[in-house]
Design a protein around this motif. Structure first.
Motif, short mmCIF file in Angstrom:
data_model
loop_
_atom_site.label_atom_id
_atom_site.label_comp_id
_atom_site.label_asym_id
_atom_site.label_seq_id
_atom_site.Cartn_x
_atom_site.Cartn_y
_atom_site.Cartn_z
N VAL A 1 0.86 -1.18 0.00
CA VAL A 1 0.00 0.00 0.00
C VAL A 1 0.89 1.23 0.00
N PHE A 2 0.79 2.02 -1.06
CA PHE A 2 1.60 3.23 -1.21
C PHE A 2 0.76 4.45 -0.88
N VAL A 3 1.21 5.23 0.10
CA VAL A 3 0.52 6.45 0.50
C VAL A 3 1.52 7.61 0.59
N ASN A 4 0.97 8.83 0.68
CA ASN A 4 1.78 10.04 0.79
C ASN A 4 2.88 10.03 -0.28
N ASN A 5 4.11 10.35 0.11
CA ASN A 5 5.21 10.43 -0.85
C ASN A 5 5.55 9.08 -1.49
N GLY A 6 5.07 8.01 -0.87
CA GLY A 6 5.35 6.68 -1.40
C GLY A 6 4.74 6.42 -2.77
N VAL A 7 3.67 7.17 -3.11
CA VAL A 7 3.03 6.96 -4.42
C VAL A 7 3.98 7.28 -5.56
N CYS B 1 -2.68 5.18 -3.20
CA CYS B 1 -3.63 6.16 -2.66
C CYS B 1 -4.02 7.21 -3.69
N GLY B 2 -5.30 7.26 -4.04
CA GLY B 2 -5.78 8.23 -5.03
C GLY B 2 -5.71 9.66 -4.54
N THR B 3 -6.01 9.88 -3.27
CA THR B 3 -5.92 11.23 -2.70
C THR B 3 -4.49 11.75 -2.77
N CYS B 4 -3.54 10.87 -2.51
CA CYS B 4 -2.11 11.27 -2.54
C CYS B 4 -1.67 11.57 -3.96
N LEU B 5 -2.07 10.74 -4.92
CA LEU B 5 -1.73 11.00 -6.32
C LEU B 5 -2.29 12.34 -6.76
N LEU C 1 -0.19 13.65 -9.74
CA LEU C 1 0.46 12.50 -10.37
C LEU C 1 -0.52 11.44 -10.84
N LEU C 2 -1.82 11.72 -10.78
CA LEU C 2 -2.82 10.72 -11.11
C LEU C 2 -2.61 10.13 -12.50
N GLU C 3 -2.28 10.98 -13.47
CA GLU C 3 -2.11 10.51 -14.85
C GLU C 3 -0.77 9.81 -15.06
N LYS C 4 0.13 9.93 -14.10
CA LYS C 4 1.46 9.33 -14.26
C LYS C 4 1.59 7.97 -13.58
N LYS C 5 0.55 7.53 -12.89
CA LYS C 5 0.61 6.22 -12.24
C LYS C 5 0.74 5.13 -13.29
N GLU C 6 1.68 4.21 -13.07
CA GLU C 6 1.98 3.18 -14.05
C GLU C 6 1.61 1.77 -13.59
#
Length: 198
Positions: free
Chosen positions: A129-135, A161-165, A170-175
């Motif tokens: 689970v990736f949150v905060n800066n971990g995303v 975490c969608g809120t964090c992205l 960074l939402l569009e950059k999630k791979e």
């Protein structure tokens, strides 16, 4: 058969609906329909914790989870499913793109080494689970991206975490992984056998 249509509902709602059916209605033969992987996994784990045999079918993006309790004829895939889920389920919370404090360059190297070495946990590693800066580890250009994708291919669930992205634009950059919310994260922590915080 008790059928529960939980499409459109985020966890823990589908799990709670299954719990109510089992505890209040004494249901021993359930079909729960969900429309996201996190709910599919959490409902399956919950049913297994109640000693149900579980089978999952995917159709048109929806997941049909069938559970049969004690005294009900076994599912065709029950033995296979039990074998798949016999390992311990370890969830790792990753709230940063570096490990520890003091030297950021060293911290980044340590985190990359940590993620690369996670495969040594084998089937016990259930979910990251990736949150905060971990995303930032899950986005385009991340030096950890290939290793995270490889873990995902091997069956490790990845929640981001969608809120964090959104916060970091960074939402569009999630791979890789599934964009998720805090309800799914909290439910995951409840059903995991062990939670490790980095």
């Amino acid at each position: 058969m008790k059928e529960i249509d939980a499409r459109g509902l985020a966890c823990p709602a589908p799990v709670l609906m299954a719990k109510t059916a089992i505890e209040n209605e004494k249901a021993q033969y359930l079909k729960i329909i969900v429309d996201n992987k996190a709910s599919k996994e959490n409902v399956s784990i919950f049913l297994e914790s109640k000693k149900f045999d579980v089978s999952v079918q995917e159709k048109d993006g929806d997941f049909y989870i069938t559970g049969k309790g004690k005294g009900v004829e076994s599912l065709p895939d029950a033995q296979e499913k039990k074998t798949e889920t016999s390992s311990k389920k370890i969830l790792i919370m990753i709230p940063t793109d570096r490990m520890g404090y003091g030297d950021d360059e060293l911290g980044i190297k340590l985190m990359l080494s940590f993620i690369k070495t996670l495969k040594e946990m084998g089937p016990d590693l259930w979910r990251l689970v990736f949150v905060n800066n971990g995303v930032k580890l899950c986005i385009t250009g991340s030096p950890a991206l290939d290793d995270i994708k490889e873990l995902h291919k091997k069956g490790v669930s990845i929640l981001v975490c969608g809120t964090c992205l959104t916060h970091f634009n960074l939402l569009e950059k999630k791979e890789t992984g599934e964009t998720t919310n805090m309800l799914d994260i909290v439910t995951s922590m409840q059903v995991a056998d062990q939670v490790v915080n980095i």
